[in-house]
Design a protein around this motif. Structure first.
Motif, PDB file in Angstrom:
ATOM      1  N   SER A  31      -9.139   1.511   7.365  1.00  0.00           N
ATOM      2  CA  SER A  31      -9.248   0.133   6.144  1.00  0.00           C
ATOM      3  C   SER A  31      -8.454   0.918   4.934  1.00  0.00           C
ATOM      4  CB  SER A  31     -10.912  -0.183   6.084  1.00  0.00           C
ATOM      5  OG  SER A  31     -11.511  -0.676   7.335  1.00  0.00           O
ATOM      6  N   VAL A  32      -8.704   1.450   4.884  1.00  0.00           N
ATOM      7  CA  VAL A  32      -8.586   2.050   3.557  1.00  0.00           C
ATOM      8  C   VAL A  32      -6.895   2.429   3.021  1.00  0.00           C
ATOM      9  CG1 VAL A  32      -8.690   3.771   1.619  1.00  0.00           C
ATOM     10  CG2 VAL A  32     -10.772   3.393   2.805  1.00  0.00           C
ATOM     11  N   VAL A  33      -6.632   3.443   4.906  1.00  0.00           N
ATOM     12  CA  VAL A  33      -5.720   3.778   4.562  1.00  0.00           C
ATOM     13  C   VAL A  33      -4.360   2.413   4.710  1.00  0.00           C
ATOM     14  CG1 VAL A  33      -3.807   4.460   6.035  1.00  0.00           C
ATOM     15  CG2 VAL A  33      -5.037   5.306   5.788  1.00  0.00           C
ATOM     16  N   ALA A  58      -4.955  -6.558   4.651  1.00  0.00           N
ATOM     17  CA  ALA A  58      -4.734  -5.109   3.933  1.00  0.00           C
ATOM     18  C   ALA A  58      -5.992  -5.467   2.103  1.00  0.00           C
ATOM     19  CB  ALA A  58      -3.880  -4.850   4.146  1.00  0.00           C
ATOM     20  N   ARG A  59      -4.926  -6.492   1.470  1.00  0.00           N
ATOM     21  CA  ARG A  59      -5.702  -5.866   0.881  1.00  0.00           C
ATOM     22  C   ARG A  59      -7.378  -5.718   0.221  1.00  0.00           C
ATOM     23  NH1 ARG A  59      -3.270 -10.770  -2.250  1.00  0.00           N
ATOM     24  NH2 ARG A  59      -1.530 -10.580  -1.179  1.00  0.00           N
ATOM     25  N   TYR A  60      -7.931  -6.339   1.255  1.00  0.00           N
ATOM     26  CA  TYR A  60      -9.393  -5.919   1.475  1.00  0.00           C
ATOM     27  C   TYR A  60      -9.970  -4.700   1.541  1.00  0.00           C
ATOM     28  CZ  TYR A  60      -9.132 -10.830   0.462  1.00  0.00           C
ATOM     29  OH  TYR A  60      -9.062 -11.966  -0.259  1.00  0.00           O
ATOM     30  N   LEU A 297      -8.104  12.641   6.728  1.00  0.00           N
ATOM     31  CA  LEU A 297      -7.286  11.830   6.822  1.00  0.00           C
ATOM     32  C   LEU A 297      -7.285  11.162   5.582  1.00  0.00           C
ATOM     33  CD1 LEU A 297      -4.979   9.703   8.333  1.00  0.00           C
ATOM     34  CD2 LEU A 297      -7.449   8.052   9.186  1.00  0.00           C
ATOM     35  N   TYR A 298      -8.358  10.781   5.014  1.00  0.00           N
ATOM     36  CA  TYR A 298      -8.292  10.045   3.871  1.00  0.00           C
ATOM     37  C   TYR A 298      -8.305  11.205   2.730  1.00  0.00           C
ATOM     38  CZ  TYR A 298     -11.118   8.492   0.075  1.00  0.00           C
ATOM     39  OH  TYR A 298     -11.364   7.683  -1.433  1.00  0.00           O
ATOM     40  N   LEU A 299      -8.309  12.699   2.623  1.00  0.00           N
ATOM     41  CA  LEU A 299      -7.764  13.259   1.686  1.00  0.00           C
ATOM     42  C   LEU A 299      -5.949  13.080   1.303  1.00  0.00           C
ATOM     43  CD1 LEU A 299     -10.262  16.052   2.370  1.00  0.00           C
ATOM     44  CD2 LEU A 299     -10.390  14.749  -0.167  1.00  0.00           C
TER      45      LEU A 299
END
Length: 358
Positions: A31-33, A58-60, A297-299
């Protein structure tokens, strides 16, 4: 009567791991990606790729961070139970820093070599980021996503304080009610601004609710814990609607408040189902394989991805570029997990001399 019942711990699940938590981590990370790649990058003018219809959904994706914080409240308390303070600190250092050091270095190198000044990074800034305490020195993050780590560290400090005593359900309950009460006082303007350094009020409701859900998971539902989760949900909606306005102002686009409210409520509902052990049939051991990739992945995904889009955006189909870049980020996350996190974890534990329950 209540105190006796609270001490009766429910038996652990077979295998001792909540694989459905790994699935939720995967969902939050994706979701964040997608939020960054399909929406935020373009609207912040750090990516040339705009996506009209996909961007509406994706904005959410920024609410994936909210899910991460709720999960963190749950699993960090679960992990800290019965640990010594030293063991808890070592476990957090081992969990956070190896992948983070690689991500900071990789992001800094890509930004300096290929960013064309879009994401300027100084040497002092880089060194400060390596400590993860750069916010204390008012040094900018090397990557925009690292702000969440400062929120996590402040939460860990509270859990560390708990480990300095024997963690019990009663003590955790007292802490959670006190923390939520102080959060409310801060929001009403009673407490000074500096109190937020400890209280972490922007997201305290997620950490508090996650810890309360951990109590429910360990000991079964109690009315006071369910009320606590409900109050945290109310505050999460209140702050979430406020933040939606900030997102609108920042990106000059519409964020539908009903969608935000429903998604926040859904986040709480899913985690409550996990705490009540209603999701065990959905668990699959392979979730842990992908779940291990979510942190690296987040980083690494944000600034490196934006630089790739800037470099290749006018040469490659934008959907193909986003797809291949996302796949490349997942591949890089695998390499970090496989060749950095997994081999370094036992070595760091030995170097740091972890006590009980590594």
């Amino acid at each position: 009567m209540g105190s006796v019942a609270v001490r009766v711990e429910r038996p652990a699940l077979v295998g001792g791991r909540l694989y459905e938590i790994d699935l939720l981590r995967i969902f939050a990370a994706v979701s964040v990606v997608l939020y960054h790649y399909l929406f935020a990058g373009y609207y912040k003018v750090v990516s040339p790729l705009g996506f009209a219809a996909p961007g509406l959904v994706a904005r959410y994706g920024y609410l994936g961070v909210d899910l991460f914080f709720l999960i963190s409240g749950f699993v960090v308390l679960l992990s800290a139970w019965d640990r010594t303070p030293r063991s808890f600190v070592v476990s957090r250092v081992v969990r956070l820093y190896p992948a983070y050091w690689v991500a900071v270095t990789l992001t800094a190198l890509v930004s300096v070599l290929f960013g064309a000044g879009r994401f300027p990074i100084g040497f002092v800034q880089y060194l400060g980021n390596l400590t993860m305490l750069n916010s204390l020195a008012d040094l900018d993050n090397v990557d925009v996503v690292y702000w969440t780590l400062w929120a996590e560290l402040r939460f860990y400090a509270i859990v560390f304080a708990l480990t300095c005593f024997t963690i019990t359900a009663r003590r955790v309950s007292i802490l959670l009610w006190a923390w939520l009460g102080l959060t409310a006082l801060f929001e009403y303007g009673v407490l000074p601004a500096g109190a937020d350094l400890v209280l972490n009020t922007q997201y305290s409701h997620y950490f508090i609710a996650g810890m309360a859900l951990c109590l429910i998971y360990r000991f079964g539902p109690r009315r006071s814990w369910l009320v606590l989760v409900g109050l945290c949900l109310v505050n999460a909606v209140y702050r979430g609607v406020q933040f939606a306005g900030d997102v609108e102002s920042r990106f000059h686009t519409a964020i539908q408040r009903p969608v935000v409210v429903v998604l926040i409520a859904l986040i709480f509902a899913v985690m409550l189902a996990v705490a009540l052990r209603l999701t065990t049939r959905l668990a699959r051991p392979w979730f842990v394989v992908l779940g291990a990739l979510t942190y690296p992945l987040y980083l690494i995904h944000a600034h490196i991805g934006f630089i790739v889009f800037e470099r290749l955006g006018d040469q490659v189909n934008k959907y193909l570029l986003v797809g291949t870049t996302t796949a490349a980020m997942v591949g890089a996350a695998y390499l970090i997990n496989r060749y950095v996190e997994r081999p370094l974890a036992p070595r760091l534990k030995r170097v740091l001399g972890e006590g009980r329950r590594g």
